[in-house]
Design an enzyme around this catalytic site. Structure first.
Site, mmCIF file in Angstrom:
data_model
loop_
_atom_site.group_PDB
_atom_site.id
_atom_site.type_symbol
_atom_site.label_atom_id
_atom_site.label_comp_id
_atom_site.label_asym_id
_atom_site.label_seq_id
_atom_site.Cartn_x
_atom_site.Cartn_y
_atom_site.Cartn_z
ATOM 1 N N CYS A 33 0.812 -1.222 0.000
ATOM 2 C CA CYS A 33 0.000 0.000 0.000
ATOM 3 C C CYS A 33 0.847 1.275 0.000
ATOM 4 O O CYS A 33 0.359 2.342 -0.363
ATOM 5 C CB CYS A 33 -0.953 0.006 1.192
ATOM 6 S SG CYS A 33 -2.091 -1.379 1.155
ATOM 7 N N HIS A 63 -3.407 7.318 2.159
ATOM 8 C CA HIS A 63 -3.794 6.007 1.655
ATOM 9 C C HIS A 63 -5.216 5.710 2.128
ATOM 10 O O HIS A 63 -5.571 5.988 3.268
ATOM 11 C CB HIS A 63 -2.821 4.953 2.186
ATOM 12 C CG HIS A 63 -3.259 3.545 1.908
ATOM 13 N ND1 HIS A 63 -3.652 3.146 0.655
ATOM 14 C CD2 HIS A 63 -3.387 2.468 2.717
ATOM 15 C CE1 HIS A 63 -4.003 1.871 0.703
ATOM 16 N NE2 HIS A 63 -3.848 1.433 1.943
ATOM 17 N N ASN A 81 -10.126 -0.163 -0.567
ATOM 18 C CA ASN A 81 -8.666 -0.069 -0.462
ATOM 19 C C ASN A 81 -8.060 -0.648 -1.738
ATOM 20 O O ASN A 81 -8.132 -1.846 -1.970
ATOM 21 C CB ASN A 81 -8.210 -0.844 0.777
ATOM 22 C CG ASN A 81 -6.704 -0.781 0.984
ATOM 23 O OD1 ASN A 81 -5.961 -0.353 0.110
ATOM 24 N ND2 ASN A 81 -6.264 -1.245 2.147
HETATM 25 O O1 UT7 Z 1 -3.940 -1.052 3.377
HETATM 26 C C1 UT7 Z 1 -3.135 -1.712 4.292
HETATM 27 C C2 UT7 Z 1 -3.496 -1.367 5.621
HETATM 28 N N1 UT7 Z 1 -4.713 -2.039 6.048
HETATM 29 C C3 UT7 Z 1 -5.473 -1.427 6.907
HETATM 30 O O2 UT7 Z 1 -5.195 -0.294 7.223
HETATM 31 C C4 UT7 Z 1 -6.626 -2.172 7.539
HETATM 32 C C5 UT7 Z 1 -6.584 -1.875 8.993
HETATM 33 N N2 UT7 Z 1 -7.637 -2.496 9.765
HETATM 34 C C6 UT7 Z 1 -8.940 -2.117 9.679
HETATM 35 O O3 UT7 Z 1 -9.299 -1.281 8.869
HETATM 36 C C7 UT7 Z 1 -9.902 -2.703 10.670
HETATM 37 O O4 UT7 Z 1 -9.201 -3.365 11.684
HETATM 38 C C8 UT7 Z 1 -10.929 -3.693 10.042
HETATM 39 C C9 UT7 Z 1 -11.893 -2.905 9.191
HETATM 40 C C10 UT7 Z 1 -10.194 -4.715 9.205
HETATM 41 C C11 UT7 Z 1 -11.722 -4.379 11.133
HETATM 42 O O5 UT7 Z 1 -12.357 -3.441 11.979
HETATM 43 P P1 UT7 Z 1 -12.247 -3.589 13.565
HETATM 44 O O6 UT7 Z 1 -13.071 -2.524 14.141
HETATM 45 O O7 UT7 Z 1 -10.795 -3.607 13.913
HETATM 46 O O8 UT7 Z 1 -12.959 -4.981 13.804
HETATM 47 P P2 UT7 Z 1 -12.366 -6.298 14.462
HETATM 48 O O9 UT7 Z 1 -11.350 -6.916 13.556
HETATM 49 O O10 UT7 Z 1 -11.981 -5.983 15.840
HETATM 50 O O11 UT7 Z 1 -13.644 -7.209 14.433
HETATM 51 C C12 UT7 Z 1 -14.822 -6.904 15.198
HETATM 52 C C13 UT7 Z 1 -15.861 -7.978 14.990
HETATM 53 C C14 UT7 Z 1 -15.313 -9.389 15.106
HETATM 54 O O12 UT7 Z 1 -16.280 -10.179 15.744
HETATM 55 P P3 UT7 Z 1 -16.153 -10.544 17.319
HETATM 56 O O13 UT7 Z 1 -14.829 -11.252 17.431
HETATM 57 O O14 UT7 Z 1 -16.166 -9.218 18.011
HETATM 58 O O15 UT7 Z 1 -17.340 -11.392 17.543
HETATM 59 C C15 UT7 Z 1 -15.159 -9.858 13.696
HETATM 60 O O16 UT7 Z 1 -15.280 -11.252 13.546
HETATM 61 O O17 UT7 Z 1 -16.374 -7.888 13.656
HETATM 62 C C16 UT7 Z 1 -16.325 -9.174 13.028
HETATM 63 N N3 UT7 Z 1 -16.107 -8.981 11.604
HETATM 64 C C17 UT7 Z 1 -17.133 -8.782 10.731
HETATM 65 N N4 UT7 Z 1 -18.470 -8.725 10.911
HETATM 66 C C18 UT7 Z 1 -19.217 -8.492 9.815
HETATM 67 C C19 UT7 Z 1 -14.942 -8.940 10.918
HETATM 68 N N5 UT7 Z 1 -15.180 -8.714 9.607
HETATM 69 C C20 UT7 Z 1 -16.524 -8.620 9.480
HETATM 70 C C21 UT7 Z 1 -17.375 -8.379 8.384
HETATM 71 N N6 UT7 Z 1 -18.695 -8.315 8.599
HETATM 72 N N7 UT7 Z 1 -16.897 -8.190 7.134
#
Ligand code: UT7
Length: 325
Positions: A115, A252, A282
């Site tokens: 990225c 980004h 992204n």
């Molecule tokens: O470009 C390179 C750099 N990449 C990035 O910058 C990405 C950085 N990370 C992020 O943008 C975020 O961490 C995400 C968008 C990937 C995830 O958001 P988050 O607020 O950090 O969520 P999380 O990973 O803590 O997940 C929260 C909950 C989980 O469920 P439990 O464990 O709380 O029951 C996940 O399983 O959301 C669940 N979850 C989803 N639910 C519905 C994860 N993906 C999904 C989904 N739909 N697509």
């Protein structure tokens, strides 16, 4: 005393026609428009059609940037293509683009910093222009991440999209002050200890396969805001600019919450932040040049404006570039 500056003389971009909405994704994996929009700001992303590849997207974006700059293939003597999704393991996708554009001079190569690739590419092109190795460069960010996603993994497949953006950078004379047009300062970083948090689980030398993208999203999120502010503060220190005195911030486009968090930490008003993640998702190395081109085309970024580019991605890699347009 005059110095050589790398001045942006044209921008262009290309997005595949096919739009994939959050609602469509909700029919493929256990997710919802509400979750995706709330956690990331993403509403839709573009997906390359069969027959479209990173090279074809890159070539179209490059053609548009060259047209905007008023240059032809004969004027280009350097092509740097930032991508993590090359058409082939080798040769570089940049040489395919070179051939498609009809460029017969100079050098073409790929830049692999995921990225952060576009920021790395601009920095490399700037170094080569300033040392006289080239006169007019195409810096392209192009990706087809749809081809390396695990479409059964809801934690990653909802985040990424395909697309390409390009700029023409030209060596011009400047006075060596921050009033000059062109790249004013660049700051690149990497830290290989974080490889396992964002990587592709295949490759020619390890598995002999292409592999799929894997990410510990929460870990990447935590690192992103801190790392990014680090290099931006270095860029501010090197030039005397700050969040108040720059005109535009083009980060980004990974997650709206990361973008807003970084802007807040750096005292950059949200009205100066270019955001396209809602429409593009992204697109990795393509995200900054796509956002830049959108803001140039809608009249926001104008000649003379001070524009801050910033990215963070797999590696980890990160970097910031400050440009007077
Ligand atoms: O470009 C390179 C750099 N990449 C990035 O910058 C990405 C950085 N990370 C992020 O943008 C975020 O961490 C995400 C968008 C990937 C995830 O958001 P988050 O607020 O950090 O969520 P999380 O990973 O803590 O997940 C929260 C909950 C989980 O469920 P439990 O464990 O709380 O029951 C996940 O399983 O959301 C669940 N979850 C989803 N639910 C519905 C994860 N993906 C999904 C989904 N739909 N697509």
């Amino acid at each position: 005393m005059t110095v050589i500056r790398s001045v942006v003389t044209g921008t262009g971009s290309y997005l595949p026609e096919r739009v994939l909405t959050n609602d469509e994704l909700a029919r493929m994996v256990d997710t919802s428009d509400e979750w995706i929009a709330q956690r990331t700001g993403i509403r839709q992303r573009h997906i390359a059609a069969e027959g479209e590849t990173t090279a074809t997207l890159a070539t179209e974006a490059a053609r548009r940037a060259m047209a905007a700059a008023g240059v032809t293939a004969d004027d280009i003597d350097l092509i740097i293509l930032a991508t993590a999704t090359p058409d082939n393991t080798f040769p570089a996708t940049a040489v395919e683009v070179q051939a498609r554009l009809g460029v017969l001079r100079g050098a073409a190569f790929d830049m692999q910093a995921v990225c952060s690739g576009f920021v790395y590419g601009v920095t490399t092109a700037d170094s080569m222009l300033r040392t006289g190795l080239a006169k007019r460069a195409l810096v392209i960010g192009a990706e087809t991440f749809s081809r390396i996603l695990d479409w059964t993994d809801r934690t990653t497949c909802v985040l990424f999209g395909d697309g390409a953006g390009a700029i023409v950078l030209e060596a011009q004379e400047g006075q060596g002050t921050t009033d000059d047009r062109g790249v004013l300062t660049s700051h690149l970083r990497s830290d290989g200890r974080h490889k396992e948090k964002l990587y592709v689980d295949g490759g020619p030398s390890s598995t002999g396969t292409v592999g799929h993208l894997r990410m510990e999203g929460r870990e990447v999120f935590k690192f992103a805001v801190g790392a990014v502010t680090d290099v931006i503060e270095e860029a501010f220190k090197a030039t005397g600019f700050n969040g108040d005195t720059i005109d535009w911030f083009v980060p980004h486009q990974a997650n709206r919450r990361i973008i807003e968090g970084s802007a807040k930490k750096l005292d950059i008003d949200l009205s100066k932040v270019v955001i396209t993640v809602d429409r593009h998702g992204n697109t990795s190395a393509a995200s900054i040049p796509l956002a830049v081109d959108a803001a140039v085309k809608d009249g926001r970024i104008k000649k003379g404006d001070v524009v801050l580019l910033e990215a963070m991605g797999g590696g980890f890699t990160w970097g910031a570039v400050l440009v007077r347009w």
